[in-house]
Design an enzyme around this catalytic site. Structure first.
Site, PDB file in Angstrom:
ATOM      1  N   TYR A  10     105.499 -42.679 -64.528  1.00 57.99           N
ATOM      2  CA  TYR A  10     105.332 -42.494 -63.078  1.00 57.99           C
ATOM      3  C   TYR A  10     106.116 -41.246 -62.684  1.00 57.99           C
ATOM      4  O   TYR A  10     106.955 -40.759 -63.441  1.00 57.99           O
ATOM      5  CB  TYR A  10     105.900 -43.693 -62.315  1.00 57.99           C
ATOM      6  CG  TYR A  10     105.104 -44.968 -62.449  1.00 57.99           C
ATOM      7  CD1 TYR A  10     103.809 -45.063 -61.954  1.00 57.99           C
ATOM      8  CD2 TYR A  10     105.665 -46.107 -63.018  1.00 57.99           C
ATOM      9  CE1 TYR A  10     103.098 -46.257 -62.045  1.00 57.99           C
ATOM     10  CE2 TYR A  10     104.958 -47.294 -63.110  1.00 57.99           C
ATOM     11  CZ  TYR A  10     103.675 -47.353 -62.622  1.00 57.99           C
ATOM     12  OH  TYR A  10     102.969 -48.532 -62.713  1.00 57.99           O
ATOM     13  N   ARG A  67      86.437 -57.753 -67.202  1.00 60.52           N
ATOM     14  CA  ARG A  67      86.755 -59.083 -67.726  1.00 60.52           C
ATOM     15  C   ARG A  67      85.846 -59.483 -68.880  1.00 60.52           C
ATOM     16  O   ARG A  67      86.054 -60.510 -69.502  1.00 60.52           O
ATOM     17  CB  ARG A  67      86.600 -60.146 -66.622  1.00 60.52           C
ATOM     18  CG  ARG A  67      87.522 -59.925 -65.424  1.00 60.52           C
ATOM     19  CD  ARG A  67      88.992 -60.218 -65.767  1.00 60.52           C
ATOM     20  NE  ARG A  67      89.834 -60.047 -64.600  1.00 60.52           N
ATOM     21  CZ  ARG A  67      90.414 -58.905 -64.241  1.00 60.52           C
ATOM     22  NH1 ARG A  67      90.264 -57.817 -64.985  1.00 60.52           N
ATOM     23  NH2 ARG A  67      91.162 -58.838 -63.165  1.00 60.52           N
ATOM     24  N   HIS A 119      94.734 -48.977 -59.676  1.00 59.80           N
ATOM     25  CA  HIS A 119      95.913 -49.733 -60.104  1.00 59.80           C
ATOM     26  C   HIS A 119      95.613 -51.239 -60.130  1.00 59.80           C
ATOM     27  O   HIS A 119      96.477 -52.059 -59.794  1.00 59.80           O
ATOM     28  CB  HIS A 119      97.104 -49.426 -59.193  1.00 59.80           C
ATOM     29  CG  HIS A 119      98.417 -49.388 -59.922  1.00 59.80           C
ATOM     30  ND1 HIS A 119      99.077 -48.221 -60.214  1.00 59.80           N
ATOM     31  CD2 HIS A 119      99.191 -50.371 -60.448  1.00 59.80           C
ATOM     32  CE1 HIS A 119     100.201 -48.487 -60.861  1.00 59.80           C
ATOM     33  NE2 HIS A 119     100.293 -49.787 -61.016  1.00 59.80           N
ATOM     34  N   GLN A 168     102.998 -44.083 -70.775  1.00 62.85           N
ATOM     35  CA  GLN A 168     102.690 -43.896 -69.345  1.00 62.85           C
ATOM     36  C   GLN A 168     103.951 -43.609 -68.545  1.00 62.85           C
ATOM     37  O   GLN A 168     104.977 -44.282 -68.695  1.00 62.85           O
ATOM     38  CB  GLN A 168     101.992 -45.153 -68.812  1.00 62.85           C
ATOM     39  CG  GLN A 168     101.672 -45.105 -67.324  1.00 62.85           C
ATOM     40  CD  GLN A 168     102.748 -45.739 -66.460  1.00 62.85           C
ATOM     41  OE1 GLN A 168     103.380 -46.714 -66.872  1.00 62.85           O
ATOM     42  NE2 GLN A 168     102.992 -45.185 -65.288  1.00 62.85           N
ATOM     43  N   ASP A 214      89.385 -48.113 -65.190  1.00 65.06           N
ATOM     44  CA  ASP A 214      90.027 -49.421 -65.308  1.00 65.06           C
ATOM     45  C   ASP A 214      89.987 -50.119 -63.964  1.00 65.06           C
ATOM     46  O   ASP A 214      89.936 -49.478 -62.919  1.00 65.06           O
ATOM     47  CB  ASP A 214      91.463 -49.306 -65.855  1.00 65.06           C
ATOM     48  CG  ASP A 214      92.415 -48.614 -64.897  1.00 65.06           C
ATOM     49  OD1 ASP A 214      92.895 -49.267 -63.962  1.00 65.06           O
ATOM     50  OD2 ASP A 214      92.681 -47.408 -65.087  1.00 65.06           O
ATOM     51  N   GLY A 215      89.986 -51.459 -64.026  1.00 64.06           N
ATOM     52  CA  GLY A 215      89.943 -52.259 -62.801  1.00 64.06           C
ATOM     53  C   GLY A 215      88.822 -53.268 -62.862  1.00 64.06           C
ATOM     54  O   GLY A 215      87.645 -52.897 -62.820  1.00 64.06           O
ATOM     55  N   GLY A 216      89.183 -54.534 -63.038  1.00 62.01           N
ATOM     56  CA  GLY A 216      88.196 -55.604 -62.933  1.00 62.01           C
ATOM     57  C   GLY A 216      87.404 -55.903 -64.189  1.00 62.01           C
ATOM     58  O   GLY A 216      86.524 -56.767 -64.155  1.00 62.01           O
ATOM     59  N   LYS A 220      95.846 -40.967 -64.333  1.00 67.83           N
ATOM     60  CA  LYS A 220      95.318 -42.304 -63.994  1.00 67.83           C
ATOM     61  C   LYS A 220      95.466 -42.557 -62.496  1.00 67.83           C
ATOM     62  O   LYS A 220      96.529 -42.285 -61.936  1.00 67.83           O
ATOM     63  CB  LYS A 220      96.107 -43.347 -64.792  1.00 67.83           C
ATOM     64  CG  LYS A 220      95.786 -44.806 -64.511  1.00 67.83           C
ATOM     65  CD  LYS A 220      96.460 -45.699 -65.542  1.00 67.83           C
ATOM     66  CE  LYS A 220      96.250 -47.161 -65.275  1.00 67.83           C
ATOM     67  NZ  LYS A 220      97.163 -47.698 -64.241  1.00 67.83           N
ATOM     68  N   THR A 240     100.529 -41.894 -64.115  1.00 70.51           N
ATOM     69  CA  THR A 240      99.954 -42.772 -63.082  1.00 70.51           C
ATOM     70  C   THR A 240     100.528 -42.345 -61.738  1.00 70.51           C
ATOM     71  O   THR A 240     101.735 -42.429 -61.516  1.00 70.51           O
ATOM     72  CB  THR A 240     100.311 -44.249 -63.359  1.00 70.51           C
ATOM     73  OG1 THR A 240      99.865 -44.586 -64.674  1.00 70.51           O
ATOM     74  CG2 THR A 240      99.649 -45.183 -62.353  1.00 70.51           C
ATOM     75  N   ARG A 247      94.761 -57.065 -66.662  1.00 69.82           N
ATOM     76  CA  ARG A 247      94.984 -58.512 -66.595  1.00 69.82           C
ATOM     77  C   ARG A 247      94.330 -59.252 -67.749  1.00 69.82           C
ATOM     78  O   ARG A 247      94.864 -60.245 -68.233  1.00 69.82           O
ATOM     79  CB  ARG A 247      94.483 -59.057 -65.262  1.00 69.82           C
ATOM     80  CG  ARG A 247      95.346 -58.608 -64.078  1.00 69.82           C
ATOM     81  CD  ARG A 247      94.744 -59.139 -62.791  1.00 69.82           C
ATOM     82  NE  ARG A 247      95.443 -58.703 -61.609  1.00 69.82           N
ATOM     83  CZ  ARG A 247      95.268 -57.513 -61.021  1.00 69.82           C
ATOM     84  NH1 ARG A 247      94.435 -56.632 -61.548  1.00 69.82           N
ATOM     85  NH2 ARG A 247      95.933 -57.204 -59.924  1.00 69.82           N
ATOM     86  N   SER A 261     103.626 -48.886 -70.683  1.00 72.39           N
ATOM     87  CA  SER A 261     104.237 -48.524 -69.399  1.00 72.39           C
ATOM     88  C   SER A 261     105.691 -48.094 -69.600  1.00 72.39           C
ATOM     89  O   SER A 261     106.408 -48.677 -70.420  1.00 72.39           O
ATOM     90  CB  SER A 261     104.203 -49.740 -68.468  1.00 72.39           C
ATOM     91  OG  SER A 261     105.014 -49.514 -67.341  1.00 72.39           O
TER      92      SER A 261
HETATM   93  C1  LIG Z   1     101.110 -57.009 -63.589  1.00 71.02           C
HETATM   94  C2  LIG Z   1     100.613 -55.593 -63.645  1.00 71.02           C
HETATM   95  C3  LIG Z   1     101.510 -54.567 -63.924  1.00 71.02           C
HETATM   96  C4  LIG Z   1     101.043 -53.240 -63.978  1.00 71.02           C
HETATM   97  N1  LIG Z   1     101.933 -52.237 -64.304  1.00 71.02           N
HETATM   98  C5  LIG Z   1     101.472 -50.973 -64.456  1.00 71.02           C
HETATM   99  C6  LIG Z   1     102.336 -49.945 -64.929  1.00 71.02           C
HETATM  100  O1  LIG Z   1     103.517 -50.170 -65.182  1.00 71.02           O
HETATM  101  N2  LIG Z   1     101.823 -48.705 -65.084  1.00 71.02           N
HETATM  102  C7  LIG Z   1     100.503 -48.408 -64.800  1.00 71.02           C
HETATM  103  O2  LIG Z   1     100.074 -47.271 -64.968  1.00 71.02           O
HETATM  104  N3  LIG Z   1      99.673 -49.373 -64.368  1.00 71.02           N
HETATM  105  C8  LIG Z   1     100.128 -50.635 -64.214  1.00 71.02           C
HETATM  106  N4  LIG Z   1      99.244 -51.617 -63.835  1.00 71.02           N
HETATM  107  C9  LIG Z   1      97.831 -51.283 -63.614  1.00 71.02           C
HETATM  108  C10 LIG Z   1      97.032 -51.371 -64.934  1.00 71.02           C
HETATM  109  O3  LIG Z   1      97.374 -50.351 -65.828  1.00 71.02           O
HETATM  110  C11 LIG Z   1      95.531 -51.250 -64.672  1.00 71.02           C
HETATM  111  O4  LIG Z   1      95.288 -50.117 -63.895  1.00 71.02           O
HETATM  112  C12 LIG Z   1      94.969 -52.495 -63.979  1.00 71.02           C
HETATM  113  O5  LIG Z   1      95.603 -53.670 -64.423  1.00 71.02           O
HETATM  114  C13 LIG Z   1      93.477 -52.576 -64.250  1.00 71.02           C
HETATM  115  O6  LIG Z   1      92.920 -53.640 -63.549  1.00 71.02           O
HETATM  116  P1  LIG Z   1      92.641 -55.071 -64.208  1.00 71.02           P
HETATM  117  O7  LIG Z   1      93.942 -55.752 -64.251  1.00 71.02           O
HETATM  118  O8  LIG Z   1      91.690 -55.704 -63.274  1.00 71.02           O
HETATM  119  O9  LIG Z   1      92.072 -54.820 -65.588  1.00 71.02           O
HETATM  120  C14 LIG Z   1      99.680 -52.944 -63.745  1.00 71.02           C
HETATM  121  C15 LIG Z   1      98.793 -53.996 -63.484  1.00 71.02           C
HETATM  122  C16 LIG Z   1      99.240 -55.303 -63.438  1.00 71.02           C
HETATM  123  C17 LIG Z   1      98.249 -56.410 -63.170  1.00 71.02           C
END
Ligand SMILES: Cc1cc2nc3c(=O)[nH]c(=O)nc-3n(C[C@H](O)[C@H](O)[C@H](O)COP(=O)(O)O)c2cc1C
Length: 419
Positions: free
Chosen positions: A136, A318, A283, A134, A314-316, A259, A162, A338, A114
């Site tokens: 923004y 585990r 996100h 990455q 991405d997302g969820g 993303k 992103t 996470r 990031s």
């Molecule tokens: C604490 C935290 C900080 C994050 N910071 C960024 C970031 O700086 N840039 C970004 O593209 N996504 C960020 N994300 C999103 C993650 O890249 C990703 O899309 C997301 O965590 C995927 O879901 P998951 O946590 O369920 O695996 C962040 C997510 C979390 C939980």
């Protein structure tokens, strides 16, 4: 056995166990910052729960003795289809992103860094040459060019843009208070939390306190902004048009991953402006709450653009089984957020390696049970997909079929049947 029989085995057997350990080890506000989410927390919940709605259709015999889990993403060979998603983490572990990058390198995969991270891109690329940087949409175009030049010079292999963030605020369960910098006043405020978590506090005291700045956003002639300073710049920046995104892609000039896509029409626009990969992402459910789980949005997007760009999700995620499900519905690979943050918080670099090993073992077990010899053979036929599961966002809605007029019955009533 360890010399200290009362010590817990540092290896954890699932990501949820890593999360429990992270919760025990981290000061409550640091843990809450990782939980993140927004408003009701519906989307992060759906991101994980939706995976459990998909059911496997395993074979009983005819399994393959060897299974290939490797693939490539944007031309880079990886040993398993799981990448590190960029997260702006501060203060989870003193080595932060460098530890994560080392773990990803040790397990043969890509590190997503990031621009809000706590470690400079140069150190992270040193730890893992296969790093994607990455960005923004924040600051002026000159600033963005300067940040991309720096990442390119450091050796980043691709840019992740992103663009799904829309500054949603507030959580029904309350937000952690995170200091802008660690001065005396904030240390006094934070002290009760630090005392409750002596292991974490000692680790930080040994290696120096985190400075809570974003070093990758440092201008050539000034100091790195604080996290909140960087966030303020971002909030003040006019949101990008599709032409701006195309400009960004051309300025970067190399492999480009967009993303944050959840809609079919956005995926098609992304193809039109020449991106090389997309991540179906919300996100991690941290932004616009009640956006559906990404795994629900994946299949229609993969069907629409999967032959033209690399589709990630991405997302969820585990477990390795979740990875298998995403691949079966059309993803080339997944990114985790996470899951590795829990691992990092629980046991540093080794904890992140532990998480990647769990992903590999779980995926291998699914590929074995489904009777395949390679992840490339995974398909929707490996799953039972509930009828109401899929969400097709941003696709032309089929015109409603005209209702047939109720046929007049001899008794003068009407049939309940409609076409
Ligand atoms: C604490 C935290 C900080 C994050 N910071 C960024 C970031 O700086 N840039 C970004 O593209 N996504 C960020 N994300 C999103 C993650 O890249 C990703 O899309 C997301 O965590 C995927 O879901 P998951 O946590 O369920 O695996 C962040 C997510 C979390 C939980």
């Amino acid at each position: 056995m360890s010399w200290w029989p009362w010590r817990q085995n540092p290896w954890f057997e699932t990501v949820l166990e890593a999360q429990r350990r992270a919760k025990k080890r981290l000061p409550p506000s640091v843990y809450a910052a990782l939980v993140a989410g927004s408003e009701r927390g519906t989307t992060p919940r759906d991101n994980t729960d939706a995976f459990a709605e998909l059911e496997f259709a395993p074979h009983v015999a005819g399994h393959q003795p060897e299974r290939d889990l490797s693939t490539t993403v944007l031309g880079i060979p990886i040993s398993l289809p799981v990448l590190i998603s960029p997260t702006g983490v501060q203060a989870v572990d003193p080595e932060g992103e460098v530890a994560v990058a080392r773990a990803a390198a040790a397990r043969g995969t890509i590190m997503g860094l990031s621009s809000f991270a706590s470690k400079p891109v140069e150190q992270v690329v040193d730890a893992n040459p296969n790093t994607f940087y990455q960005l923004y949409w924040t600051g002026s175009k000159e600033q963005m060019i300067q940040r991309m030049d720096r990442a390119r010079a450091a050796g980043a292999k691709a840019l992740i843009a992103t663009l799904d963030w829309s500054f949603s605020v507030g959580r029904d369960w309350g937000s952690p208070s995170i200091p802008e910098k660690l001065d005396l006043k904030s240390m006094v405020t934070f002290a009760p939390e630090a005392v409750r978590r002596p292991g974490w506090t000692l680790d930080f005291l040994r290696s120096g306190l985190p400075d809570l700045t974003a070093p990758n956003l440092q201008p050539p002639d000034g100091a790195a902004p604080t996290f909140f300073g960087a966030y303020y710049e971002w909030m003040q920046t006019e949101p990008p048009s599709w032409e701006d995104v195309e400009w960004l892609r051309k300025e970067w000039g190399g492999p480009f991953l967009l993303k944050g896509i959840t809609r079919v029409d956005d995926a098609k626009r992304a193809v039109d402006i020449g991106v090389h990969a997309i991540s179906v992402s919300n996100h991690g459910g941290n932004n616009l709450d009640t956006t559906p789980a990404t795994i629900r949005c994946l299949q229609p997007i993969a069907e629409a653009v999967g032959s033209q760009v690399e589709v990630l999700l991405d997302g969820g995620v585990r477990r390795g089984g979740d990875v298998a499900k995403a691949l079966a519905l059309g993803a080339r690979a997944v990114m985790i957020g996470r899951a590795y943050l829990w691992g990092l918080a629980a046991n540093g670099q080794t904890g992140v390696e532990n998480v990647l090993d769990l992903m590999r073992m779980g995926l291998d077990s699914a590929v074995l049970g489904l009777g395949h010899s390679s992840i490339s053979e995974l398909s929707p036929a490996d799953l039972w997909i509930p009828p109401e599961f899929t969400r097709t966002l941003g696709a032309p809605v089929a015109a409603p079929r005209p209702r047939r007029r109720p046929a007049a019955s001899s008794k003068g009533g009407s049939s309940a049947t409609t076409a």
